[in-house]
Design an enzyme around this catalytic site. Structure first.
Site, PDB file in Angstrom:
ATOM      1  N   GLY A   1      46.497  47.212   5.810  1.00  0.00           N
ATOM      2  CA  GLY A   1      46.676  48.168   7.240  1.00  0.00           C
ATOM      3  C   GLY A   1      47.109  50.149   6.772  1.00  0.00           C
ATOM      4  O   GLY A   1      48.693  49.024   7.238  1.00  0.00           O
TER       5      GLY A   1
ATOM      6  N   HIS B   1      50.781  70.925  -0.926  1.00  0.00           N
ATOM      7  CA  HIS B   1      50.970  72.345  -0.885  1.00  0.00           C
ATOM      8  C   HIS B   1      52.302  72.071  -0.937  1.00  0.00           C
ATOM      9  O   HIS B   1      52.887  71.618  -1.089  1.00  0.00           O
ATOM     10  CB  HIS B   1      49.740  72.427   0.604  1.00  0.00           C
ATOM     11  CG  HIS B   1      49.042  72.359   1.187  1.00  0.00           C
ATOM     12  ND1 HIS B   1      47.778  73.298   0.376  1.00  0.00           N
ATOM     13  CD2 HIS B   1      48.498  71.090   2.217  1.00  0.00           C
ATOM     14  CE1 HIS B   1      46.844  72.459   0.866  1.00  0.00           C
ATOM     15  NE2 HIS B   1      47.350  70.880   1.683  1.00  0.00           N
TER      16      HIS B   1
ATOM     17  N   LYS C   1      59.581  42.313  -4.083  1.00  0.00           N
ATOM     18  CA  LYS C   1      59.400  40.686  -5.267  1.00  0.00           C
ATOM     19  C   LYS C   1      58.657  41.056  -6.023  1.00  0.00           C
ATOM     20  O   LYS C   1      57.466  41.047  -5.955  1.00  0.00           O
ATOM     21  CB  LYS C   1      59.835  39.582  -3.783  1.00  0.00           C
ATOM     22  CG  LYS C   1      58.303  39.486  -3.407  1.00  0.00           C
ATOM     23  CD  LYS C   1      58.601  38.045  -2.676  1.00  0.00           C
ATOM     24  CE  LYS C   1      57.637  37.383  -1.693  1.00  0.00           C
ATOM     25  NZ  LYS C   1      57.260  36.472  -1.454  1.00  0.00           N
TER      26      LYS C   1
ATOM     27  N   ASN D   1      37.061  48.882   3.630  1.00  0.00           N
ATOM     28  CA  ASN D   1      37.566  48.282   5.315  1.00  0.00           C
ATOM     29  C   ASN D   1      37.466  49.248   6.243  1.00  0.00           C
ATOM     30  O   ASN D   1      36.884  51.221   5.521  1.00  0.00           O
ATOM     31  CB  ASN D   1      38.928  47.812   5.785  1.00  0.00           C
ATOM     32  CG  ASN D   1      37.613  46.536   7.229  1.00  0.00           C
ATOM     33  OD1 ASN D   1      37.312  46.548   7.957  1.00  0.00           O
ATOM     34  ND2 ASN D   1      38.862  45.332   7.126  1.00  0.00           N
TER      35      ASN D   1
ATOM     36  N   THR E   1      54.593  57.040  -2.120  1.00  0.00           N
ATOM     37  CA  THR E   1      55.480  58.214  -2.764  1.00  0.00           C
ATOM     38  C   THR E   1      55.667  58.157  -4.043  1.00  0.00           C
ATOM     39  O   THR E   1      55.739  59.248  -4.571  1.00  0.00           O
ATOM     40  CB  THR E   1      56.492  58.462  -2.026  1.00  0.00           C
ATOM     41  OG1 THR E   1      57.837  57.757  -1.864  1.00  0.00           O
ATOM     42  CG2 THR E   1      56.656  59.035  -0.102  1.00  0.00           C
ATOM     43  N   LYS E   2      55.949  57.689  -4.680  1.00  0.00           N
ATOM     44  CA  LYS E   2      56.177  56.661  -5.982  1.00  0.00           C
ATOM     45  C   LYS E   2      55.539  55.890  -6.548  1.00  0.00           C
ATOM     46  O   LYS E   2      54.540  54.982  -6.022  1.00  0.00           O
ATOM     47  CB  LYS E   2      57.939  57.353  -5.945  1.00  0.00           C
ATOM     48  CG  LYS E   2      57.763  55.249  -5.558  1.00  0.00           C
ATOM     49  CD  LYS E   2      59.608  55.252  -6.072  1.00  0.00           C
ATOM     50  CE  LYS E   2      60.838  54.359  -5.778  1.00  0.00           C
ATOM     51  NZ  LYS E   2      61.529  54.225  -5.916  1.00  0.00           N
TER      52      LYS E   2
END
Length: 191
Positions: A148, A113, A189, A83, A171-172
């Protein structure tokens, strides 16, 4: 080893390297054309995406505006819908499987960085405009829905059939067949 090879290998690299700047400039020109197309100009849009992206499966749809760094490091599987206002910083490989749904304002990052400010700047030869950059690829499986305003960080893998809720910061790695959301994103879930 070239700077491009370092970039794709996850090593520190110089993003101001002439080869990388040439790739970046090519992508910018294609994106400028793409993002100014009339809504119903599907044939030209597909042609530009074919030249921009590393791989584009059958019936891929990318709503403009769309932004990326190089384009050639992005692979999008068949029947995937991207989108509007998505940003793919493809300093390394971004692989998206088939039948995906990527909502507006999703950001996929492959570059990072050093955390310490003293280690970020590449102060070589008086050039303080360069920064130490490294990359990690991002892989998104088949049949994945990314809500989104989600941010996907470098090195993340998202398994098949997973839904990531809107506004998440991933992040993982996320396993297959789950609903996950939040900041940081976590499994809510099994689906």
């Amino acid at each position: 080893m070239t700077e491009k090879e370092k970039m794709l290998g996850g090593f520190n690299y110089n993003s101001r390297d002439p080869e990388l700047l040439s790739m970046y400039t090519k992508a910018r020109k294609l994106l400028q054309r793409y993002n100014q197309l009339e809504a119903m100009d599907g044939e030209e849009a597909q042609e530009i995406l074919t030249h921009l992206l590393g791989y584009k499966g059958e019936s891929v749809w990318v709503n403009a505006p769309f932004f990326c760094d190089y384009g050639e490091n992005v692979s999008i599987g068949a029947h995937t819908f991207i989108n509007t206002n998505c940003i793919f910083l493809d300093n390394n490989k971004i692989t998206i499987g088939k039948n995906g749904l990527i909502a507006p304002f999703v950001q996929i990052y492959t570059a990072g960085h050093p955390l310490k400010a003293s280690e970020r700047s590449a102060k070589t030869g008086g050039n303080t405009g360069s920064y130490i950059t490294f990359t990690k690829p991002v892989t998104i499986g088949d049949n994945v829905w990314i809500g989104g305003n989600t941010v996907i960080m470098p090195g993340v893998n998202i398994g098949d059939n997973t839904t990531i809720g809107a506004g998440s910061v991933v992040t993982k790695d996320m396993p297959a067949n789950v609903l996950a959301f939040g900041n940081p994103c976590k499994v809510i879930k099994t689906l």
